[in-house]
Design an enzyme around this catalytic site. Structure first.
Site: not given
Ligand code: GTP
Ligand code: IMP
Ligand code: MG
Length: 338
Positions: A13, A43
């Site tokens: 995230d 995402h």
């Molecule tokens: P996973 O593949 O699940 O690990 O996710 P991810 O890396 O794509 O990130 P995800 O979208 O779950 O979470 C990032 C959050 O931060 C989202 O709500 C975005 O909209 C937000 N975000 C991204 N860049 C910025 C930033 O520069 N500032 C702020 N305030 N929020 C941001």
């Molecule tokens: P699982 O991958 O669903 O088995 O979860 C195992 C661990 O990884 C838990 O702590 C989840 O919250 C974390 N996890 C899995 N996928 C993500 C992701 O995309 N973003 C953040 N945490 C994740």
């Molecule tokens: Mg995410």
């Protein structure tokens, strides 16, 4: 023309979705392929007022001119995928490697019914752990066995490597983050696969010798969802006082929030073979930086944060995100071009 991998440097995230979407618009890749575990990922990409959340389709979908591919290492939940393709109207440009593992209803039930996975580990309940377990036991089904996936099947490595051979740019996007890697994370509080750049390359079927860049994405204030150690975690009061609340895209659980972890950033950059870093959430370090698109307009406080973070990572920070929206970013990659 480049082959770039984007991965998460902390616990997932970090905002990889937004960084991928930005790079796609700048580099005009012909293919954007995703690796990673499966639909446990969420995402977020925000374009103008519209916010999209994707779990299966590569987050580069907001860039309209690339084929979107799901690599063979990824677990596909056909229900989630077909739903997203409907919502995004992406049926004609999304492809699934015929060897992808399949998440069945029964995997989701097992994930949710397991006290160990749901309670102790804090899994997302999306069936990924049980489906990967079946895959390792060689009892799982593959994408090629499902009638509803036939129109989308592709030899993804062949397609991606052909683009690279032809001198086109490709983006390989990772999901999750370094701290929840099965190999390098805080075992047993991890996901069901490695999450480092080498794994993402293997998931998509691209050999290590053709990777040009590995962009590791770090967030200024790292977050963690689910259980497990988090050495720089703040108290809930502390993070709320700083206005740092976040909720998960998939499970809507509140994310735990921590301070920058320089030691973890350095180690993660090493194992990922980081060539450049992206930092998201600079607007959370200093609200005055929200939406800034030029480095010189960042505040002294933000610049100091970035200087220290760069020293920790040991590689240049070339992308600085200043807000969730796609255009809220400073792109310094041209300045570091070799
Ligand atoms: P996973 O593949 O699940 O690990 O996710 P991810 O890396 O794509 O990130 P995800 O979208 O779950 O979470 C990032 C959050 O931060 C989202 O709500 C975005 O909209 C937000 N975000 C991204 N860049 C910025 C930033 O520069 N500032 C702020 N305030 N929020 C941001
Ligand atoms: P699982 O991958 O669903 O088995 O979860 C195992 C661990 O990884 C838990 O702590 C989840 O919250 C974390 N996890 C899995 N996928 C993500 C992701 O995309 N973003 C953040 N945490 C994740
Ligand atoms: Mg995410």
């Amino acid at each position: 023309m480049t082959c770039t991998i984007i991965v998460g440097g902390f616990f997932g995230d970090e905002g990889k979705g937004k960084i991928v979407a930005h790079i796609a618009h700048q580099d005009n890749p012909t293919i954007i392929a995703r690796g990673g575990v499966g639909p446990n990922a969420g995402h977020t990409v925000q374009v103008g007022d519209r916010q999209y959340g994707v779990r299966m389709v590569p987050s580069g979908f907001v860039y309209p001119d690339a084929r979107l591919c799901i690599g063979s290492g990824v677990l596909v939940d056909p229900r989630v995928l077909l739903n997203e393709l409907d919502t995004l109207d992406a049926h004609r440009r999304c492809f699934v490697d015929f060897r992808c593992g399949i998440i069945e209803e029964e995997h989701i039930l097992r994930d949710k019914a397991s006290d160990h996975l749901r309670e102790t580990i804090g899994s997302t309940g999306t069936g990924c752990g049980p489906a990967n377990a079946d895959r390792v036991m060689r009892t799982g089904r593959l994408a090629r066995d499902l009638p509803e996936l036939q129109p989308y099947l592709l030899d993804v490595p062949a397609a991606v490597n052909a683009e690279i051979e032809n001198g086109n740019s490709v983006l390989l996007e990772g999901t999750q983050g370094f701290g929840i890697s099965l190999y390098y994370g805080t075992y047993p509080y991890v996901t069901s696969k490695d999450t480092s750049a080498s794994q993402i390359a293997a998931d998509i079927g691209v050999g290590p010798t053709v990777i040009d860049d590995v962009v590791v994405v770090f967030k200024a204030y790292p977050t963690r969802v689910g259980e497990g150690p988090f050495s720089t975690e703040m108290s809930h009061d502390e993070s709320t006082a700083l206005g740092l609340q976040e909720f998960g895209t998939v499970t809507h659980r509140e994310r735990r929030i921590g301070a920058w972890d320089g030691e973890m950033a350095r180690y993660s950059a090493m194992i990922n073979g980081c060539t450049q870093a992206a930092i998201t959430g600079i607007d959370k370090v200093d609200h005055a930086c929200a939406g800034v698109t030029e480095f010189r307009r960042l505040s002294p406080r933000a610049k100091e944060f970035l200087r220290d973070a760069e020293a920790d990572i040991g590689r240049p920070i070339t992308l600085i995100s200043t807000g969730p929206e796609l255009s809220q970013i400073i792109d310094l990659r041209a300045e570091y071009c070799t």
